[in-house]
Write a protein that holds these residues in place. Structure first.
Motif, PDB file in Angstrom:
ATOM      1  N   ALA A  10      20.808  45.300  62.072  1.00 60.38           N
ATOM      2  CA  ALA A  10      21.688  46.878  61.302  1.00 60.38           C
ATOM      3  C   ALA A  10      21.396  46.452  59.695  1.00 60.38           C
ATOM      4  N   PHE A  11      21.619  44.710  59.602  1.00 58.65           N
ATOM      5  CA  PHE A  11      21.329  44.317  58.343  1.00 58.65           C
ATOM      6  C   PHE A  11      20.033  44.744  58.255  1.00 58.65           C
ATOM      7  N   ASN A  12      19.372  44.235  58.340  1.00 61.74           N
ATOM      8  CA  ASN A  12      17.737  44.332  57.435  1.00 61.74           C
ATOM      9  C   ASN A  12      17.720  46.431  57.801  1.00 61.74           C
ATOM     10  N   ALA A  13      17.565  47.096  58.674  1.00 63.52           N
ATOM     11  CA  ALA A  13      17.930  48.550  58.866  1.00 63.52           C
ATOM     12  C   ALA A  13      18.933  49.197  57.347  1.00 63.52           C
ATOM     13  N   VAL A  14      19.762  48.531  57.305  1.00 61.40           N
ATOM     14  CA  VAL A  14      20.793  49.490  55.995  1.00 61.40           C
ATOM     15  C   VAL A  14      20.113  48.847  54.658  1.00 61.40           C
ATOM     16  N   ALA A  15      19.051  47.503  55.155  1.00 58.83           N
ATOM     17  CA  ALA A  15      18.640  47.074  53.187  1.00 58.83           C
ATOM     18  C   ALA A  15      17.646  48.245  52.610  1.00 58.83           C
ATOM     19  N   GLU A  16      17.104  48.968  53.405  1.00 64.66           N
ATOM     20  CA  GLU A  16      16.279  49.820  52.789  1.00 64.66           C
ATOM     21  C   GLU A  16      16.570  51.193  52.427  1.00 64.66           C
ATOM     22  N   PRO A  17      16.319  51.234  51.423  1.00 63.39           N
ATOM     23  CA  PRO A  17      16.902  52.488  49.895  1.00 63.39           C
ATOM     24  C   PRO A  17      17.132  54.207  51.223  1.00 63.39           C
ATOM     25  N   ARG A  18      16.481  54.161  51.149  1.00 60.26           N
ATOM     26  CA  ARG A  18      15.900  55.701  51.592  1.00 60.26           C
ATOM     27  C   ARG A  18      17.468  55.351  53.125  1.00 60.26           C
ATOM     28  N   ARG A  19      17.094  54.657  53.796  1.00 63.13           N
ATOM     29  CA  ARG A  19      17.720  54.495  54.990  1.00 63.13           C
ATOM     30  C   ARG A  19      19.658  54.567  54.275  1.00 63.13           C
ATOM     31  N   ARG A  20      19.749  54.086  53.618  1.00 66.73           N
ATOM     32  CA  ARG A  20      21.316  54.300  52.398  1.00 66.73           C
ATOM     33  C   ARG A  20      21.528  55.341  52.452  1.00 66.73           C
ATOM     34  N   GLN A  21      20.672  56.364  51.987  1.00 68.20           N
ATOM     35  CA  GLN A  21      20.727  57.593  51.391  1.00 68.20           C
ATOM     36  C   GLN A  21      21.372  58.610  53.170  1.00 68.20           C
ATOM     37  N   ILE A  22      20.254  58.395  53.815  1.00 68.82           N
ATOM     38  CA  ILE A  22      20.328  59.218  55.394  1.00 68.82           C
ATOM     39  C   ILE A  22      21.490  58.563  56.167  1.00 68.82           C
ATOM     40  N   LEU A  23      22.070  57.565  55.874  1.00 68.96           N
ATOM     41  CA  LEU A  23      23.348  57.105  55.680  1.00 68.96           C
ATOM     42  C   LEU A  23      24.682  57.927  55.568  1.00 68.96           C
ATOM     43  N   ASP A  24      24.689  57.704  54.173  1.00 69.99           N
ATOM     44  CA  ASP A  24      25.308  57.942  52.978  1.00 69.99           C
ATOM     45  C   ASP A  24      25.482  59.644  53.606  1.00 69.99           C
ATOM     46  N   LEU A  25      24.523  60.541  54.095  1.00 74.07           N
ATOM     47  CA  LEU A  25      24.660  62.147  54.329  1.00 74.07           C
ATOM     48  C   LEU A  25      25.494  62.078  55.218  1.00 74.07           C
ATOM     49  N   LEU A  26      24.392  61.431  56.357  1.00 69.00           N
ATOM     50  CA  LEU A  26      25.384  60.932  57.379  1.00 69.00           C
ATOM     51  C   LEU A  26      26.952  61.145  57.680  1.00 69.00           C
ATOM     52  N   ALA A  27      27.060  60.396  57.015  1.00 68.41           N
ATOM     53  CA  ALA A  27      28.749  60.171  56.289  1.00 68.41           C
ATOM     54  C   ALA A  27      29.681  61.043  56.243  1.00 68.41           C
TER      55      ALA A  27
END
Length: 112
Positions: A10-27
């Motif tokens: 998960a640490f490496n997965a969320v390091a990618e900026p586009r994935r963080r954007q996706i997580l923000d939207l899913l929040a």
């Protein structure tokens, strides 16, 4: 250099900026892929690739709703990352405070 398309934690997965954007939207709640595509403004294959990685590491879940697949955040899976960031932030905040003191001392010594 571009990050790898896949990762195993998960640490490496969320390091990618586009994935963080996706997580923000899913929040904000469950969302179908087409909505994520529209909000992010990137092609569906890229969104799906990022969702696959996030699902693989366990921070995103998917459920079927008829023909539609809805993705949602598994916030509890992000807790270890949150805890690590908080500890790291506290450590560096203390160090920056000490650096400020040293810099002020050096400035005072240079004036005398």
């Amino acid at each position: 250099m571009a990050r790898a398309a896949t990762t195993t934690d998960a640490f490496n997965a969320v390091a990618e900026p586009r994935r963080r954007q996706i997580l923000d939207l899913l929040a904000g709640g469950e969302r179908p892929v087409n909505e994520l595509v529209e909000l992010l403004g990137i092609p569906q294959p890229q969104v799906s690739k990022h969702l696959r990685v996030l699902r693989k590491v366990g921070v995103v879940e998917v459920r079927g709703d008829g023909r539609q697949r809805l993705y949602r955040l598994r916030a509890e899976a992000l807790q270890p990352i949150h805890d690590w960031v908080k500890n790291y932030e506290r450590l560096w905040s203390d160090r920056f405070d000490l650096m400020d003191i040293v810099i002020e001392d050096l400035k005072g010594a240079g004036e005398g």
